[in-house]
Design an enzyme around this catalytic site. Structure first.
Site, PDB file in Angstrom:
ATOM      1  N   GLU A 188     -21.381  10.966 -25.808  1.00 35.94           N
ATOM      2  CA  GLU A 188     -20.434  10.768 -24.719  1.00 35.94           C
ATOM      3  C   GLU A 188     -18.995  11.085 -25.141  1.00 35.94           C
ATOM      4  O   GLU A 188     -18.248  11.686 -24.382  1.00 35.94           O
ATOM      5  CB  GLU A 188     -20.526   9.325 -24.202  1.00 35.94           C
ATOM      6  CG  GLU A 188     -19.754   9.149 -22.905  1.00 35.94           C
ATOM      7  CD  GLU A 188     -19.979   7.796 -22.267  1.00 35.94           C
ATOM      8  OE1 GLU A 188     -20.778   7.006 -22.804  1.00 35.94           O
ATOM      9  OE2 GLU A 188     -19.342   7.536 -21.234  1.00 35.94           O
ATOM     10  N   ASP A 189     -18.622  10.679 -26.329  1.00 33.80           N
ATOM     11  CA  ASP A 189     -17.204  10.720 -26.698  1.00 33.80           C
ATOM     12  C   ASP A 189     -16.811  11.770 -27.727  1.00 33.80           C
ATOM     13  O   ASP A 189     -15.642  11.864 -28.085  1.00 33.80           O
ATOM     14  CB  ASP A 189     -16.766   9.341 -27.231  1.00 33.80           C
ATOM     15  CG  ASP A 189     -16.875   8.270 -26.153  1.00 33.80           C
ATOM     16  OD1 ASP A 189     -16.877   8.645 -24.970  1.00 33.80           O
ATOM     17  OD2 ASP A 189     -16.965   7.076 -26.494  1.00 33.80           O
TER      18      ASP A 189
END
Ligand code: MN
Length: 736
Positions: A74-75
């Site tokens: 996600e990051d």
């Protein structure tokens, strides 16, 4: 510098697993390089904390690695494919699962329709992920735990939202998985942000009680140790345990504001080698300390649905002090703290799949209940035909996040139902055909109304008729989503035409409340708004849905007549403070005259113990007072009389309602559920209509908004047409 996970921390893993975990640790550190948390610390501190906790919980290596990598996709630049290549398909699926869950939005009620729908969608995702692989949820829970620990760095709005969501979704989930320690931790971390005032109050209350109790508990532990030794029972440990703050708060706010329950602040936990010892210890305890009846719980013979096992009893210990004692084996203890995580959870899930496919070996290995609820979760999310998001949310909350009760069939089969479930729910839990043909029920041998909530351990027998003959009223009686959907399915088969007619009758019967006679009197625009909200093309479709029961009348009214208050409000913990009237009473016998003991002069919130004197009522001592006579048979469980605090307004409410059996009882029940004190109630026959009664209520109303809600409910439930309200001794107002 943030320390990496060390090989020594990975004791129970084999060397290749250790290497994979350490590799993943470095991989995550590199991926998150340069990123920072809101606290200013390097980002890697977060996945590391998550993984460290997962190691503590006893999960497998893939789950630990999943925890380390849970935020990489996600990051950071890392892709699922890269994770798969380096750490294998299982880890990749876990990371992907956690990523897809994203944020499970918590929305208080249907403040805004869209946000609500998205939160339901997210919970659905959560359940789906869980039904596929429970390990995803374990990572998510460990993730949430650490995010709560660092919540102080976020903006107040986010703090509140995340805290509420944790209390309403994640803590119950952890509880349902049997992870007692994690559930307690999540609750206490969130409590402070969700209800700051209450948190401070409970904390203070607990602190002041605990410091006084410490020495006492030490002595009691010694006494118990001596007793066990004398009876030649080896105890592995005896320790005093403090109830966690949120559970104290919940107890205090539970119905009837049972302030006496604060004696539960401290409990003693005795761990002995085996089950036989557990029961022996219970016998020894009861032989030496008088138990409080109704507080003896055998969760070994009948474990809680989440698998929790232990013996619980509450006794009058020396000086009449009331103490809870829990007795269990080391294995039970481990399970109570970490739940199914203590085993290899994924293995369990694979077994459950085999079990469903009829593998007999799997059957002997897994408890039926655990499998059933895994199945229940999967079914709810996947097959749900519910198209109204509000309804779905309500169903989920009721089925998953409520306490459960156990009831028996006459043959002794055990059924696990949500608290508040009725004999009808039971009937449908046995079989759809039994449910549809229900005519009546016997509970513990006696005929019982179909809508009376069952109690733990009831024995329930269903009386059936030859042909199915469900009643629309049943939709208001059942508490389980599965029973409700079965009843609806039956009605769906009835013809469209008759459904439209029924729907119209149902709706028009309520419209009078708003001053309309017929459906056609409702302004077209207002109707259009409601139809759009439900996505119905015309009024007939709405009426049909209403008639067949696929949408609830209250749901329609809420859309159609926006002034109707939402029902959800009452699900929340009532806001109460811990004020008492200063009067003391015997629990279960509030009219017995009580006198404060002159020796210890109890004051709120002291824990109370009553002593039945010879001839002059009950003397009430502070629990622990040295002057309490050591005559256990004369001791009584007492409490402070409890009041809703805050300023209240004295209001006189007058109306006429359709007369029927139990009318007054039902009205007082409704008023009390709104946390209003009834000062006086009087009824007389209506001069104009013999079938109606005139009712006059004098209330202490803490919150005028609640009064408005009360009036709306009186209208809907009791055929009340108009209500006059008057502030007593002040200016008068009128609700009409
Ligand atoms: Mn995270």
């Amino acid at each position: 510098m943030v320390s990496r996970i060390q090989s020594e921390d990975l004791g129970r893993f084999d060397s290749s697993e250790k290497k994979r975990i350490l590799d993943a640790d470095i991989f995550a550190e590199e991926a998150h390089f340069g990123q920072k948390r809101k606290s200013g610390k390097p980002y890697i501190t977060h996945p590391r904390a998550v993984a460290t906790y997962l190691i503590e919980m006893g999960v497998d290596a893939d789950t630990v690695i999943g925890g380390l990598l849970h935020d990489t996709v996600e990051d950071t630049q890392v892709t699922v494919e890269q994770v798969e290549e380096k750490f294998g398909g299982d880890v990749a699926r876990l990371v992907d699962g956690v990523t897809k869950l994203g944020q499970v939005d918590y929305v208080e009620s249907d403040v805004s329709k869209d946000r609500h729908a998205s939160s339901v969608e997210n919970i659905r995702k959560l359940l789906l992920a869980m039904s596929k692989d429970m390990r995803v949820i374990m990572i998510k829970l460990a993730d949430r735990r650490h995010n709560l620990k660092t919540l102080n760095y976020l903006a107040p709005d986010d703090q509140k939202r995340i805290a509420m969501e944790s209390l309403e979704v994640f803590a119950p989930l952890a509880d349902r998985l049997g992870m007692g320690a994690l559930k307690a931790e999540i609750e206490d971390l969130a409590f402070e942000y969700a209800y700051p005032e209450e948190y401070k109050m409970v904390k203070k209350l607990v602190a002041s009680n605990l410091s006084a109790a410490q020495d006492y508990i030490e002595d009691l532990k010694k006494d118990i140790a001596t007793l066990l030794k004398k009876n030649e029972i080896e105890s592995i440990s005896i320790h005093g345990r403090q109830k966690h703050l949120y559970s104290v708060y919940k107890k205090l706010t539970k119905a009837e504001g049972d302030i006496n329950k604060i004696f539960d602040l401290m409990a003693i936990r005795i761990i002995v080698p085996n089950i036989q010892d557990c029961y022996q210890v219970l016998g020894i305890i009861h032989h030496n300390y008088k138990p409080l009846i109704y507080r003896i719980k055998d969760y070994i013979a009948i474990p809680k649905p989440n698998g929790y096992r232990s013996l619980h009893t509450t006794v009058f210990a020396s000086n009449g002090r009331i103490i809870e004692i829990q007795i269990r084996t080391p294995e039970m203890h481990k399970e109570a703290e970490h739940g199914m995580a203590a085993h290899s959870i994924y293995e369990l899930q694979k077994l459950s799949k085999k079990y469903r496919e009829g593998d007999t070996r799997a059957k002997s290995n897994v408890s039926k209940q655990k499998i059933e609820w895994i199945q229940e979760l999967a079914g709810l999310s996947a097959n749900s035909q519910v198209n109204s998001s509000t309804e779905m949310m309500d169903n989920l909350k009721i089925d998953l996040f409520k306490d459960r009760i156990f009831v028996f069939s006459p043959k002794g089969d055990l059924y696990d139902l949500p608290e508040g479930a009725t004999p009808l729910d039971f009937a449908f839990a046995i079989h759809t055909q039994i449910g549809l043909r229900t005519q009546g029920a016997r509970v513990n041998g006696r005929i019982s109304p179909l809508d009376r909530p069952l109690e733990n351990r009831d024995m329930v027998e269903i009386i059936t008729r030859k042909q199915p003959q469900p009643n629309r009223q049943w939709l208001n009686v059942v508490k389980t989503a599965s029973a409700r959907s079965k009843i609806k399915a039956w009605f769906r088969q009835a013809s469209r035409e008759s459904n439209v007619t029924t729907g119209r009758q149902l709706l028009e019967a309520q419209l009078i409340t708003w001053g309309y006679k017929k459906l056609e009197d409702i302004p077209t625009k207002q109707m259009r708004v409601a139809l759009d909200a439900f996505n119905y093309k015309d009024v007939d479709t709405l009426l049909q849905a209403l008639g067949e029961g696929s949408v609830a009348l209250t749901t329609v009214l809420r859309r159609l007549m926006p002034s109707l208050p939402t029902e959800q409000k009452k699900d929340r913990l009532p806001k109460t403070t811990l004020e008492t009237t200063g009067k003391m009473q015997v629990i279960g016998a509030p009219d017995l005259p009580c006198m404060p003991a002159t020796c210890c002069k109890p004051e709120p919130p002291d824990v109370l113990v009553g002593y039945v004197t010879r001839g002059s009522g009950v003397t009430v001592h502070k629990s622990g007072c040295a002057n309490i006579p050591s005559e256990p048979d004369r001791l009584l469980d007492c409490q402070w009389q409890y009041v809703n605090s805050g300023p209240t307004t004295p209001i006189k409410v007058e109306f006429t309602a359709d007369d029927r059996m139990g009318l007054v009882h039902d009205i007082t029940g409704l008023v009390l559920s709104k946390q209003m004190n009834i000062v006086d109630i009087s009824t007389r026959n209506d001069a104009e209509d013999v079938n109606r009664k005139q009712i006059s209520l004098s209330l202490d109303v803490p919150d005028m908004f609640e009064l408005n809600g009360l009036i709306q409910q009186l209208k809907i439930r009791f055929g009340v047409k108009s209500v006059s309200t008057q502030v007593v001794k002040k200016t008068s107002i009128n609700a009409e």
